[in-house]
Design an enzyme around this catalytic site. Structure first.
Site, mmCIF file in Angstrom:
data_model
loop_
_atom_site.group_PDB
_atom_site.id
_atom_site.type_symbol
_atom_site.label_atom_id
_atom_site.label_comp_id
_atom_site.label_asym_id
_atom_site.label_seq_id
_atom_site.Cartn_x
_atom_site.Cartn_y
_atom_site.Cartn_z
ATOM 1 N N LYS A 47 2.676 3.843 -11.160
ATOM 2 C CA LYS A 47 1.761 4.965 -11.302
ATOM 3 C C LYS A 47 1.948 5.718 -12.613
ATOM 4 O O LYS A 47 1.125 6.564 -12.950
ATOM 5 C CB LYS A 47 1.906 5.900 -10.118
ATOM 6 C CG LYS A 47 1.461 5.275 -8.818
ATOM 7 C CD LYS A 47 0.052 4.719 -8.929
ATOM 8 C CE LYS A 47 -0.511 4.407 -7.574
ATOM 9 N NZ LYS A 47 -1.488 5.345 -7.130
ATOM 10 N N SER A 277 6.760 -0.940 -0.392
ATOM 11 C CA SER A 277 5.524 -1.642 -0.740
ATOM 12 C C SER A 277 5.833 -2.927 -1.503
ATOM 13 O O SER A 277 5.146 -3.934 -1.332
ATOM 14 C CB SER A 277 4.595 -0.743 -1.551
ATOM 15 O OG SER A 277 5.139 -0.494 -2.821
HETATM 16 C C1 LIG Z 1 4.292 2.960 -3.654
HETATM 17 C C2 LIG Z 1 3.007 2.490 -4.270
HETATM 18 N N1 LIG Z 1 2.309 3.200 -5.083
HETATM 19 C C3 LIG Z 1 1.157 2.702 -5.616
HETATM 20 C C4 LIG Z 1 0.664 1.456 -5.363
HETATM 21 C C5 LIG Z 1 -0.559 0.854 -6.007
HETATM 22 O O1 LIG Z 1 -1.469 1.732 -6.005
HETATM 23 P P1 LIG Z 1 -2.849 1.674 -6.702
HETATM 24 O O2 LIG Z 1 -3.717 0.846 -5.828
HETATM 25 O O3 LIG Z 1 -3.204 3.113 -6.612
HETATM 26 O O4 LIG Z 1 -2.757 1.178 -8.080
HETATM 27 C C6 LIG Z 1 1.314 0.785 -4.539
HETATM 28 C C7 LIG Z 1 0.772 -0.473 -4.228
HETATM 29 O O5 LIG Z 1 0.920 -1.453 -4.810
HETATM 30 C C8 LIG Z 1 2.503 1.273 -4.001
HETATM 31 O O6 LIG Z 1 3.197 0.558 -3.245
#
Ligand SMILES: Cc1ncc(COP(=O)(O)O)c(C=O)c1O
Length: 318
Positions: A47, A277
């Protein structure tokens, strides 16, 4: 020659790939399994890219001025990325989080100087919850910049600009299958679209939480894979605008227990400490990579954040 960076945002991205030889052997998979390690980013998750993409765009358009306040709803990692980059550029930040969340993430946010507002978990479960919460945020913070990670096009765009090209460059174009998970959809949509543009036959696989790993009215405190949402059998209106279902070829449902066990295997076999994740994404990759038609194919598995973020029990209201 000295290599000293002048601003935090320069450290975002360019994360390494690591081939998972031991996992491959142990699971008797004939495909190549390659992890993209997104926790090796300055604020510790994929992120950071989203955060930088959004802040950079807002600066370019003149929307952000020194001292401005950034606000959003987040399951933690976007907030952490935004808080870190905001701090490094003289902005303030404030985030609204579900009150069942890793205590570590809350502490990290506060350490970066962000204000944290916890919202009762049950408020997220009523129909139209997100709209109500978003209205509340705007009412409570007039003049703040709502970063809107779910719909802000700068989110998916930065993945098309950075994550996709890095994977292409670092695999020498050998990537056949991209495996990830969906929070806002930024990662999968931006990266998947970019890679499919170069290799139309490339497959995009999404790990989604199994039904018992999603909070519901019956099980409001069901344990979740933080940051990750279901994308099938949900009201399409509830999907974030950054999620492009057209880019996804397959989804694999993974339970919290499976995700944690796979994250632990990754730590014990390869020395990579992934968050829940990341465990889910690897579990989904293994399920697909096992199929005989994938023998010899190259899988790139996006590990969004580190397991260090989930070692303490989540805060649960009491
Ligand atoms: C903890 C976490 N944050 C963010 C994401 C991905 O997010 P985004 O779909 O918002 O790019 C994931 C998934 O892959 C995740 O596991």
């Amino acid at each position: 020659m000295a290599r000293i960076h002048g601003t935090l945002s320069e450290l975002v991205g360019d994360t390494p790939l690591l081939e998972l030889h031991r996992i491959r052997r142990k699971w008797q998979v004939e495909a190549r399994l390659i992890a993209k390690i997104e926790y090796l980013s300055p604020a510790g998750s994929i992120k950071d890219r989203t955060a930088w993409g959004i802040i950079r765009e807002a600066e370019r358009s003149g929307r952000l001025q020194p001292g401005d306040l950034l606000v959003d709803v987040t399951s933690g990692n976007t907030g952490i990325g935004l808080a870190a980059i905001a701090a490094s550029r003289g902005y303030r930040s404030k985030f609204y989080l579900r009150n069942v969340i890793s205590a570590d993430k809350i502490n990290i946010l506060r350490q970066y100087g962000a204000e944290v507002v916890l919202i009762d978990n049950n408020e997220f479960l009523v129909p139209g919850a997100l709209d109500i919460i978003l209205q509340r945020i705007q009412d409570e913070n007039p003049g703040a910049y709502f970063t809107d990670q779910r719909a802000n096009p700068a989110n998916a765009a930065i993945h098309a600009e950075t994550t996709g090209p890095e994977i292409w460059r670092d695999t020498d174009g050998a990537v056949d299958v991209l495996v990830g998970a969906v929070g806002t959809g930024g990662t999968i949509s931006g990266t998947g679209r970019y890679l499919k543009g170069l290799k139309p036959g490339l497959q995009v696989v999404v790990a989604e939480p199994s039904p018992d790993s999603v909070p519901s009215a019956e099980h409001p405190y069901a344990e979740t894979i933080e940051g990750v949402h279901k994308v099938t059998e949900v009201d399409p209106q509830g999907l974030p605008a950054n999620y492009d279902a057209g880019v996804v070829d397959a989804t694999v449902a993974i339970s919290v227990a499976e995700a944690r066990a796979t994250a632990q295997a990754l730590a014990r076999e390869e020395g990579l400490l992934a968050g829940t994740s990341g465990g889910a994404v690897l579990a989904a990759a293994l399920a697909v990579a096992r199929r005989p038609e994938h023998a010899g194919k190259t899988f790139v598995i996006v590990i969004p954040d580190s397991g260090e973020r989930y070692l303490s029990p989540p805060v649960v209201p009491g």
